[in-house]
Structures are given as structure tokens and as C-alpha cells.
Design an enzyme around this catalytic site. Structure first.
Site, short mmCIF file in Angstrom:
data_model
loop_
_atom_site.label_atom_id
_atom_site.label_comp_id
_atom_site.label_asym_id
_atom_site.label_seq_id
_atom_site.Cartn_x
_atom_site.Cartn_y
_atom_site.Cartn_z
N LYS A 214 0.87 -1.19 0.00
CA LYS A 214 0.00 0.00 0.00
C LYS A 214 0.90 1.22 0.00
O LYS A 214 1.70 1.43 0.91
CB LYS A 214 -0.90 -0.02 1.22
CG LYS A 214 -1.85 1.19 1.27
CD LYS A 214 -2.75 1.10 2.49
CE LYS A 214 -3.67 2.32 2.58
NZ LYS A 214 -4.51 2.28 3.78
N LYS A 267 -2.27 -1.43 -3.73
CA LYS A 267 -3.14 -0.24 -3.65
C LYS A 267 -2.28 1.01 -3.70
O LYS A 267 -1.29 1.06 -2.96
CB LYS A 267 -3.93 -0.30 -2.35
CG LYS A 267 -4.87 0.88 -2.14
CD LYS A 267 -5.55 0.82 -0.78
CE LYS A 267 -6.48 2.02 -0.61
NZ LYS A 267 -7.13 2.06 0.69
ZN LIG Z 1 -5.61 3.73 7.99
#
Ligand SMILES: [Zn+2]
Length: 342
Positions: A214, A267
Site C-alpha cells: 500500500k 493499492k
Molecule cells: Zn488507515
């Protein structure tokens, strides 16, 4: 064999011919629809920067989930907007937390819909960070609570004490009916901590989908409005990944696999398609990608100006994520794309 023997246009002559040789297919079965659950009843409040996306009270979330399921989308992921926020993210792990309530209500009405539960603390912390914040290194959760953060001092996002709360949240969500635990906090060691806690609670069959890679991204902007999770000071660069790093992304994923994740996620999606492709080549676990709020908002804004063909760009953007190698796509377009593909 080259031109004129070889003519690639032969296979592009008609839609049936193009469809026959199509390498990548989008289907609603791969979509996950994100939903933002808030307190109240009959609440359906549109997120300003995300047209068509709403903060939904539990009763409305059930309706939305029913509709999503009826369109052939097999899964939703829940985010919560708690009644109140504090320094230990109580709203994330309390038995009657907002996501726990929504999960129970949705499971009751649509038991076959797969509910993913995002596990993070930012929506539930008064400071909006994804872990415990304090000025110096605490040894325990109690010590962290005793020293609340201040915007004016040097602060640290405390890794190990945050794991305790994340694990507690995961167990609470699974007990409420969440089928898949999806930690998005980016603390080191969270997958192992969550697995251990789930197993200790007897939840050995609850899978984990880790937001393994992420990135700290400007594309999360609209989400922070939707989930009311903007950090009150500083940023998330000390835990989310530097967008420049592909090799480090592979290390993050590898570590999550070693810690016991069942599925992995990259992501955002479109600005990181190379990371998705590299992860697909290297790892055999089911691979998900999150088409985030900013990706959605850009398409919506351009379409509103008639600068692009909205439906075409919607499907093309999802196809690019699929082609890069993600078999599961979290997208705000899940319902609409399912309709178009249906
Ligand atoms: Zn968070």
C-alpha cells in the site's frame, strides 16, 4: 513470417472475432464493492468528491449490499465512520462498533454475500493516523494511552502497540460475521499478529487479505472525505510505502506471505500496474488491487466535463487492472460495471 503473410488486423474485423481472441475478460465475479457505514437510520449522504458513493447507515447499507449482490458482485468491503473517535480506536474493536453492526445486519439478510472488513485504525483515532501516536517509544498499549499525542510535538506512529489493537479489531470483526479480514494499516508484523489472534479465538478458518503493498498516495484524497480519516497532523509516509519502490513492494508482499496472509493486495491500482504485474509473476496467491477514490474521482470529473466517455473509460481502467494480473478488483464501479457487463 512478416507482412504481407502476417496481418494482425485479420482478427480485429468484427466484434465477435475480437471477442473470440480476447485475452482478458472482466466479470462481476471479480469485483468487490466498498461501502462506508455511519451511525443513524435512513442516512444516505453522498460523498462530495465521489459522486454516487454514500455514507450509509446500517439499514441503508443492507439495501445497498442487497442491490450489489443482485447484480452478481460477490463481495463488499466495509469501512466505518464511528460515533466518536479516541486515542485507542475504541470504535474499531468494540463489540457494537459500526462495522460490526453492519456486518451482522448484512449477514442476516444476505448470508452468501462475502463481507470483507477493512482493518485499520485511522477512521477511529482522533488524530486520524493508522496506529497509536505518541511522542516517545511506549512499551505497551497502556503507556501509549497515558501519553496522548499533540500536534505540536515530535510524534511517532508506534508499531508494536498498534498491533494489539489491530488484532483485537480483526477478532471483533470476524466474530460479527466478517468473512475476510483485510488489514490496511501497513504496520510491520500485523498479519502475524492478526493470524495469531484469530487462531487463538478459534477463528482458524477466517482468511486474511492483506493490503500488502500500500503506497502513500495522493490518489486517496476523496476517500479521506468519505471515511473522515484525514490525519490531523503529519502524513502517512512513515508507514505506507514510497511510491518509487517496486523491489520494496515485493519484500512487503513476501513478508505478509511468510506471516500467513491468504491473499495479497496492491493499492492504488492504476498508477501501480507495474507492481501488480510484478506481484502476479512472482507470487501464487490470489492477487487483489484497489482502484482507489482518486482514480474513480478523476474519471467522474472528466466525464462530467464531457472530456471522456465515462462508461468506456470505466471499463478500460478496470480491464487494465485485470490485464496487469489482479484477479480481484476493489472498485467503486463494481455495481455499474457489473450492470454494463451483465
Ligand atoms: Zn488507515
Amino acid at each position: 513470417m512478416a507482412f504481407p503473410i502476417t496481418r494482425l488486423r485479420r482478427l480485429r474485423q468484427s466484434e465477435p472475432m475480437r471477442s473470440l481472441v480476447r485475452e482478458t475478460r472482466l466479470t462481476p465475479e471479480s469485483f468487490v464493492y466498498p461501502m462506508f457505514v455511519c451511525p443513524g437510520e435512513g442516512v444516505r449522504k453522498e460523498v462530495r468528491s465521489m459522486p454516487g458513493v454514500f455514507n450509509l447507515s446500517v439499514d441503508q447499507a443492507v439495501k445497498e449490499a442487497e442491490q450489489t449482490h443482485s447484480l452478481g458482485v460477490p463481495s463488499v468491503i466495509l469501512f466505518g465512520l464511528p460515533e466518536k473517535k479516541d486515542e485507542v480506536a475504541t470504535g474499531a474493536w468494540e463489540e457494537n462498533g459500526i462495522v460490526q453492526q453492519a456486518a451482522r445486519a448484512i449477514k442476516r439478510e444476505i448470508p452468501e454475500l462475502i463481507i470483507m472488513g477493512d482493518v485499520c485504525l485511522c477512521e477511529y483515532m482522533s488524530h486520524g493516523h493508522c496506529g497509536i501516536v505518541r511522542a516517545s517509544r511506549p512499551q505497551s498499549l497502556g503507556a501509549a494511552v497515558a501519553a496522548p499525542p499533540s500536534a505540536t510535538t515530535e510524534y511517532e506512529i508506534v508499531n508494536d502497540a498498534s498491533l494489539e489493537i489491530l488484532a483485537r479489531t480483526a477478532v471483533s470483526l470476524a466474530r460479527a460475521g466478517v468473512d475476510i479480514i483485510a488489514p490496511s494499516d501497513m504496520m510491520d508484523g500485523r498479519v502475524a499478529a492478526i493470524r495469531k489472534a484469530l487462531d487463538a479465538a478459534g477463528l482458524i478458518n477466517t482468511p486474511i487479505l492483506s493490503y500488502a503493498a500500500k503506497f502513500a498516495s495522493g490518489f486517496y484524497g476523496p476517500f479521506r472525505e468519505a471515511a473522515d480519516s484525514t490525519p490531523q497532523f503529519g502524513d502517512r509516509r512513515s508507514y505506507q510505502m514510497d511510491g518509487a519502490n517496486l523491489r520494496e513492494a515485493m519484500r512487503e508482499i513476501e513478508l505478509d506471505i511468510e506471516e500467513g496472509t491468504d491473499m495479497i493486495m496492491v493499492k492504488p491500482a492504476m498508477p501501480y500496474l507495474d507492481v501488480i504485474a510484478a506481484a502476479r509473476q512472482r507470487f501464487d496467491l490470489p492477487l487483489a488491487a484497489y482502484q482507489v477514490s482518486g482514480e474513480f474521482a478523476m474519471i467522474e470529473a472528466a466525464a462530467r466535463n464531457n472530456w471522456i466517455d465515462r462508461e468506456r473509460v470505466m471499463l478500460e481502467s478496470l480491464q487494465s487492472i485485470r490485464r496487469a494480473g489482479a484477479s480481484i478488483i476493489l472498485t467503486y464501479y463494481a455495481k455499474e460495471a457489473a450492470k454494463l457487463l451483465g
